[in-house]
Design a protein around this motif. Structure first.
Motif: not given
Length: 575
Positions: A481-488, A517-523
């Motif tokens: 949640a802490r990372a999501l709130i940045k909307k990076p 869906n518009n971000a680059t995601v590395l998982m």
């Protein structure tokens, strides 16, 4: 010590005032025996009461003035030293924050804590003494010798024997004890390291029933430090008795030869009493100097250790390239990247090349030690590549401004870290000006709202140190949640779903699809079920790429991925 002296510049006026006040205090103390001598020789001997009252009044004024100067000198020296310590701690902390992981690995966390607290405190305490003693001791010694010579030059010959003996005693003891102070600081580092490991790993220690073993480890480190401290204190303990012995023998000699001179009519009783006072002042000056000999070496060791931090420069250099201010869209490309950890014989990852685009999920899977976390740590430049290039939007990450680059990355580490404070404060760590609606939205997506609602204080629930009052899965969801709130523009999930059950994992990934869906995601993930739906999967094996493609493509082309899949999923699940 020279390198940390510039931190005294803001206190130049206060230092000047402190030194002047100390000078006036010392002059008053040197002048008092002369007044006492006059009272005895001219007032008491002649029975002149008026003279006694007048000179006695002057003595009271001089003593009161010296006392006032001493009080204010102590106030200013304490203010200077504490301000100096505050400024130095602030500088050291800010400098340490700029370190890359390499510097933390080299210096060690326990040592950095000791240097920032204990070592700076050592320097601070010695600074208080220095501001007083460096003026008082030499003036008192020189003034005492001068006044003794003017009182009776022949009797002053006693100092030709006592002073050199006193100085030699201080020198020999200090030379023996000084090297041990450096040893003490290193052993204090070791004690802090053992204690820190014990406190951090207390659950593991208890689960393996190793409490007694850790107690013995701590006792060994504690006894090692104690034995060295006792040894150095035994050496230094000789200083004071020997000095007092020399002073007492000097006093006996002064009284012996002084009485002979009085009986011969060459000296008066008041002069002898004044001479004894001057002798005490001279010896006291050497005693104060000896205190500096005891404390200054330890402060010197501490100052050297502080300088080691300030002289250490981060291997990660920030860029001032104008390109670094352009907008980040989020594309990531690795071009033949190889990375060695310092001192390692083989690379953690070797010859890695791939591309991750905005709007796509790139999953990374592989066995333990395959280099998955190492790979993603190169993007925000926690480490710099040994060979090759990591590009963000076609620009080498080493050319991006660090603050700007990291601001555009939402990083969820493998080990979830929470800070003391409320849940809201921890979530807003990602975006300080976030509204309550944004906080609630981030928690909803991260599947954290359900357990927060069950808490008595809800979003205002206090997180204890290290997040010990929440479970591992709850920590991970709060970190997400802490990372999501940045909307990076870039999301990095470093095995961030490992503590979640399969149901929560699936719900979280489904909620994330629309949000990022518009971000680059590395998982990074260990579970095949977590990465199956990724746009591309990178399979790592012993630091090298063993396959890139979709789930179905890798089942056909990568034996490593095929082995991982069949170790986790049944035929029915694959179908």
């Amino acid at each position: 010590m020279k390198k940390i002296l510039p931190f005294l510049k803001p206190f130049r006026i206060a230092i000047a005032i402190s030194l002047v006040l100390t000078l006036l205090q010392t002059i008053s103390e040197v002048y008092l025996p002369r007044l006492m001598s006059n009272i005895i020789d001219h007032g008491v001997v002649n029975g002149d009461i008026d003279y006694i009252w007048s000179i006695g009044g002057v003595m009271l004024l001089v003593a009161a003035g010296g006392m006032i100067c001493s009080i204010f000198a102590s106030f200013f020296s304490a203010k200077i030293a504490t301000g100096f310590g505050r400024g130095l701690r602030d500088k050291v902390f800010k400098h340490v924050v700029s370190f890359s992981q390499d510097e933390f690995d080299k210096l060690g966390t326990a040592s950095l804590i000791t240097r920032t607290t204990n070592d700076i405190n050592q320097v601070q305490q010695v600074l208080i003494l220095t501001l007083r003693v460096m003026v008082m001791a030499p003036i008192m010694a020189i003034g005492g010798i001068f006044m003794a010579l003017t009182t009776d030059a022949k009797l002053s010959l006693v100092f030709l024997i006592s002073v050199p003996i006193l100085a030699l005693t201080i020198f020999l003891i200090a030379r023996k004890g000084i090297p041990l102070f450096k040893v003490i600081q290193k052993k204090l580092d070791n004690l802090n390291r053992v204690l820190r490991e014990k406190l951090i790993g207390v659950r593991v220690i208890r689960s393996f029933n190793r409490v007694k073993y850790e107690e013995n480890r701590f006792n060994d480190a504690n006894l090692d430090l104690t034995s060295t401290a006792i040894k150095v204190n035994k050496i230094m303990a000789f200083m004071m008795p020997l000095m007092m012995l020399i002073i007492n023998f000097s006093t006996i000699a002064i009284v012996w030869f002084g009485s002979i001179r009085i009986s011969n009519g060459d000296m008066q009783v008041g002069d002898l009493m004044a001479f004894i006072q001057y002798a005490m002042q001279i010896m006291f000056a050497f005693m104060m100097a000896s205190m500096m000999f005891v404390l200054f070496p330890r402060a010197q060791v501490s100052a050297t250790r502080i300088n080691e931090i300030l002289d250490t420069t981060s291997s990660i250099k920030n860029s001032n390239n104008p390109k670094s201010t352009s907008s980040i869209k989020g594309s990531i490309e690795f071009q033949n990247v190889t990375f060695h950890y310092p001192g390692a014989e083989i690379p953690a990852i070797a010859n890695i090349s791939f591309r991750a685009n905005p709007g796509e999920v790139t999953a990374i899977i592989g066995g333990t030690g395959a280099g998955k976390s190492t790979l993603v740590n190169l993007i925000p430049r926690f480490y710099d590549v040994t060979e090759g290039t990591v590009l963000v939007d076609g620009i080498d990450v080493r050319k991006w401004n660090l603050d700007y680059l990291r601001e555009k990355i939402g990083f969820v580490p493998q080990k979830a870290v929470l800070f003391t404070g409320t849940i809201t404060e921890n979530i807003k760590y990602g975006k300080q000006d976030a509204s309550d609606t944004e906080v609630e939205r981030a928690l909803e997506i991260a599947q954290a709202s359900s357990f927060i609602r069950e808490m008595k204080d809800g979003l205002q629930t206090q997180i204890s140190q290290g997040g010990t009052n929440v479970s591992g899965g709850q920590k991970q969801r709060l970190s997400i949640a802490r990372a999501l709130i940045k909307k990076p523009e870039i999301y990095i999930f470093d095995d961030s779903f490992s503590a979640l059950d399969f149901k929560t994992d699936a719900k979280l990934r489904a909620a994330l699809k629309n949000e990022i869906n518009n971000a680059t995601v590395l998982m990074i993930a260990q579970r095949v079920s977590t990465v199956m739906d990724a746009d591309q999967i990178i399979v790592l094996d012993e630091g090298k790429i063993a396959g890139i493609g979709t789930h179905q493509e890798l089942l056909q082309s990568s034996s490593v991925y095929h082995e991982i899949v069949y170790s986790q999923l049944s035929e029915e699940e694959l179908a």
